[in-house]
Every structure is written in C-alpha cells, then in structure tokens.
Enzyme design. Structure first.
Site, PDB file in Angstrom:
ATOM      1  N   ARG A  52       0.473  -1.413  -0.093  1.00 27.09           N
ATOM      2  CA  ARG A  52      -0.557   0.078  -0.297  1.00 27.09           C
ATOM      3  C   ARG A  52       0.964   0.884  -0.241  1.00 27.09           C
ATOM      4  O   ARG A  52       0.855   2.430  -0.345  1.00 27.09           O
ATOM      5  CB  ARG A  52      -0.841  -0.014   0.893  1.00 27.09           C
ATOM      6  N   TYR A 106     -12.338  14.057 -19.373  1.00 26.46           N
ATOM      7  CA  TYR A 106     -13.188  12.729 -19.003  1.00 26.46           C
ATOM      8  C   TYR A 106     -13.958  12.805 -17.784  1.00 26.46           C
ATOM      9  O   TYR A 106     -13.974  13.519 -16.641  1.00 26.46           O
ATOM     10  CB  TYR A 106     -11.498  11.649 -19.026  1.00 26.46           C
ATOM     11  N   ASP A 178      -3.612  15.853 -17.383  1.00 21.21           N
ATOM     12  CA  ASP A 178      -3.559  14.407 -17.780  1.00 21.21           C
ATOM     13  C   ASP A 178      -3.409  14.251 -19.253  1.00 21.21           C
ATOM     14  O   ASP A 178      -3.991  14.907 -20.141  1.00 21.21           O
ATOM     15  CB  ASP A 178      -5.557  13.979 -18.011  1.00 21.21           C
ATOM     16  N   LYS A 203      -3.875   2.667 -20.579  1.00 17.53           N
ATOM     17  CA  LYS A 203      -4.557   2.942 -22.400  1.00 17.53           C
ATOM     18  C   LYS A 203      -3.519   2.972 -23.127  1.00 17.53           C
ATOM     19  O   LYS A 203      -2.633   1.758 -22.985  1.00 17.53           O
ATOM     20  CB  LYS A 203      -4.495   4.301 -22.188  1.00 17.53           C
TER      21      LYS A 203
HETATM   22  N1  PLP Z   1      -7.824  10.609 -17.841  1.00 22.45           N
HETATM   23  C1  PLP Z   1      -8.276   9.647 -19.118  1.00 22.45           C
HETATM   24  C2  PLP Z   1      -7.951  10.630 -20.553  1.00 22.45           C
HETATM   25  C3  PLP Z   1      -9.292   8.570 -19.238  1.00 22.45           C
HETATM   26  O1  PLP Z   1      -9.491   8.613 -20.434  1.00 22.45           O
HETATM   27  C4  PLP Z   1      -9.161   8.018 -18.618  1.00 22.45           C
HETATM   28  C5  PLP Z   1     -10.459   6.317 -17.898  1.00 22.45           C
HETATM   29  O2  PLP Z   1     -10.947   6.140 -19.075  1.00 22.45           O
HETATM   30  C6  PLP Z   1      -9.130   8.028 -16.911  1.00 22.45           C
HETATM   31  C7  PLP Z   1      -7.720   9.431 -17.092  1.00 22.45           C
HETATM   32  C8  PLP Z   1      -8.972   7.434 -16.127  1.00 22.45           C
HETATM   33  O3  PLP Z   1      -8.450   5.877 -16.165  1.00 22.45           O
HETATM   34  P1  PLP Z   1      -8.438   4.661 -15.256  1.00 22.45           P
HETATM   35  O4  PLP Z   1      -9.887   3.798 -16.604  1.00 22.45           O
HETATM   36  O5  PLP Z   1      -7.202   4.071 -15.543  1.00 22.45           O
HETATM   37  O6  PLP Z   1      -9.032   4.866 -13.839  1.00 22.45           O
END
Ligand code: PLP
Length: 389
Positions: A52, A106, A178, A203
């Site tokens: 953790r 997102y 992000d 991703k």
């Molecule tokens: N940021 C973006 C641009 C995303 O497309 C996603 C998920 O689709 C996330 C964050 C969240 O990621 P996770 O599903 O790995 O928690």
C-alpha cells in the site's frame, strides 16, 4: 538501470528502470508477490516496505521508467488512472481549495470535481482552456491549481497549454495535466513547465487492454506529497499490474508512432467519405487548433472522432456492422476500438448538454490500433455502406 538523457526515447523506454547489469541478475524485474518486506529499521511510516505504500520493487522499477520518459524527477504508479487523479488533486488542493479546470474533461474526472468536490469542501470552476480570456475571472483567493488534458475526449480539442503554464506561474497555481491521450511520445508536459503529469496507464502506456493503472510524474517533492495522500486513500498498484505495465511501456514508442501514422491515414480517408459529416483529428488542417497541435506535439495521436450523417439508432447499427474494429469503451490498445460517446462516456449528460459540448448522437470515437490501416479502412467502409444518406 539509469539511462543517459542523450539516449532516444525508444531506447529509454526499453532500458530505463530495468535491473542493474550484474552477473547472474535477471534481465527484467520479477514480480515480488509479497505484501511486505522484513523490517530493518522502522524509520518513517511512509517508508515501511508494504504494497500500500507503493514502495515495493515492482512499483519503483516501473516508476523509474515512467519518470525517465516524462522527464520528471520521480513518478508514482497507482491502482487506476482515477486514483492518480484523485490523490494528486487532493494533495495539491488542501483544505477548502479551489480548482480551475478545462470544461471538457474525461467523464470520471468531470464527475469527481462536479459531484464529489462539494462533499469534500472543495470547489471547481470550468473554463474554456482553448483560449485564456476567461481564466482570470475564475480565480479566487483559495484557488490552488489549474487542470487540463493534453487532448480532450471525444472532440480532441487542444488547449492553450503554453498559456496554462504561464497563467499558473503568474498566479502561483500548481499546473496539472492528464497526458493520457498524447503520451510522452507526442508531448512531455514537464519540459513545457507543467508541475504534475497524470496518466491512465490503462491506456497507451500499457497498450494491451489487459490492466488498469495510473501514474503521477513530477518533482520528487510533489510526487512524495501525492504518495503520502495515496497511502491513506489506498489506491496502490498491484505488483503484477506493475510488471505488466513495465513490459508494455517497452514498446510504447513503436506503438504510438504506428498509431500516429495510422490515425492520420484513417482520419484523412474519413474526411473524404460522403456519409461522414465531420472529422475531429488534430493532424487534419480542418481541425480548429491544428497549428497549435503542430507546434506542441511530435505526433497527433491515435484518437479520431467523426460524425456520421445518422441518428442514434443508425449510428448504433453502424457500430454493430464492424467486424475487425472492436465495438467497446476505453482506448490506447493495439486493437482499433470504436464507441459512440453519446451512449457511453457522455450518456450521463442531458441531450442539451451533449449538444453544447458538440457530441452529436452520430459521433463515433475511434482509438486507432496498430493493425494495417488498409484493413481498418476496409472494415469502416463496409460498415459505412449501410448508413442511409
Ligand atoms: N483520464 C483519461 C483521459 C481517461 O480516458 C481515463 C479513462 O478512460 C481516465 C483518466 C481514468 O483512468 P482509469 O480508468 O485507469 O481509472
């Protein structure tokens, strides 16, 4: 293994963070299936070797590789992209903090800052990040940070990323981005002055649609602050997921280079198709921020969205006709994926809200993979042939 900055990104993707070369040493970091290590000296709570605490060998190996690729002092690997985002935001906002955020985030992040922030005593103001005119008006005495994405989903807008860094410095805000859609192959935000880079490693970084993970990259001090928060929130990554992620990242540049090429070819083809009303791809001259994307990015990425001349039912039927392209959510894998944002990522918005966000019922989002683009185009062509004009 430590790599020199003079080495190319593709070389560093393979070698950075891998075990030191010693006779008899393994070539890759094995999976350490142990929740804790023997304690030598208790020291600080955060330093106890425990899964953790995100300080086990599989965490640190993949974190070193990702810090190297993003050009950061340190990185933290987390259980999901959302745990990277929540931990980073809670760490930088502090008590009663206010965030300025891009208005087309997102869905998970958007829901967090809209629905969960008020319960936590935090606040967020959305701005159009493609132009700086409204940003100053959003400032409050308790504003601590500004948050953007390198490319938005599903419209693929490109924010004024250089302007965001200038604004953050001028007003002493922490800048967070992000970078999931661009990846460090196409854009390295820390080199442009951002403070913290976040990823859904689920991703492109992993690239094989077989795990969930997240990453935070930045200065050692900021990353440690986020790790401290993560230890209490409990979003640490599983060592096996770290192992898979470390393996996936080795081919990141190969995959993203191919996805950049394939997406441009497919977007160009789509733009000429009579059943396609509009294509969103920053690599096309028709994209509203094409010039900005050319100056910021090394490649335009693997995400393309396009609007069919079709209603929801017909757009759904188009997706069901696809044979090679996989009809599913998520993105960034080696296989080409297609989804209809109005029915998936943006289903929670009202029809009016979707209209305002430019998300038509006939909008299809493609995450272009590494297959031959000719094969993907042939599949799209047969599925488009059934769309009534
Ligand atoms: N940021 C973006 C641009 C995303 O497309 C996603 C998920 O689709 C996330 C964050 C969240 O990621 P996770 O599903 O790995 O928690």
């Amino acid at each position: 293994m430590k790599t020199e900055k003079t080495l190319s990104l593709s070389t560093r993707a393979v070698h950075a963070g891998e075990p030191e070369r010693r006779p008899g040493a393994p070539i890759t970091t094995p999976v350490y299936h142990s929740s804790m290590f023997l304690t030598e000296d208790l020291g600080r709570y955060d330093d106890i070797k425990y899964i953790r605490s995100s300080n086990m060998p599989n965490h640190t190996a993949v974190a070193r590789k990702l810090a190297d690729l993003e050009g950061g002092e340190a990185a933290l690997v987390t259980a999901t992209g959302m745990s990277a985002i929540t931990s980073a935001l809670l760490a930088v906002l502090g008590k009663g903090g206010h965030l300025i955020a891009q208005n087309s985030l997102y869905g998970g992040t958007q829901a967090l800052v809209t629905h969960d922030f008020p319960d936590l005593g935090l606040a967020c103001t959305f701005v159009d990040a493609t132009r700086p005119d409204g940003w100053k008006a959003a400032l409050r005495p308790e504003t601590r940070a500004i948050y953007v994405e390198s490319l938005t989903n599903p419209r693929l807008d490109v924010a004024d990323l250089e302007g965001v860094v200038r604004f953050a410095r001028e007003h002493k805000l922490v800048s967070l981005i992000d970078n999931t859609f661009a990846t460090p192959v196409n854009f390295r935000p820390l080199e442009r002055g951002f403070d913290l880079v976040l990823h859904s490693a689920t991703k492109y970084l992993n690239g094989h649609s077989d795990l969930v993970a997240g990453v935070v990259v930045g200065s050692a001090q900021r990353v440690e602050q986020v790790r401290h928060k993560l230890i209490h929130l409990g979003g640490s990554a599983d060592p096996h997921a770290c192992f898979l992620l470390q393996r996936g990242v080795k081919t990141l540049t190969l995959r993203v280079d191919a996805q950049n090429r394939n997406a441009l070819e497919i977007a160009t083809w789509l733009e000429r198709h009579p059943r396609v009303a509009r294509v969103n791809y920053p690599g096309l001259a028709s994209h509203p921020q094409h010039d900005r994307a050319r100056t910021l990015f090394a490649g335009f990425g693997g995400m393309v969205s396009f609007e069919l001349e079709a209603d929801a039912a017909e757009a759904g039927a188009f997706l069901r006709r696809l044979r090679l392209v996989v009809h599913t959510v998520s993105l960034g894998g080696v296989e080409t994926l297609a989804t209809r944002p109005a029915a998936t990522s943006h289903a929670g918005l009202s029809a009016e809200e979707r209209k305002a966000a430019g998300i038509a019922d006939g909008l299809i989002r493609l995450s272009v993979g590494i297959e031959s683009p000719a094969d993907v185009i042939a599949d799209l062509e047969q599925a488009l042939a059934g769309v009534k004009g």
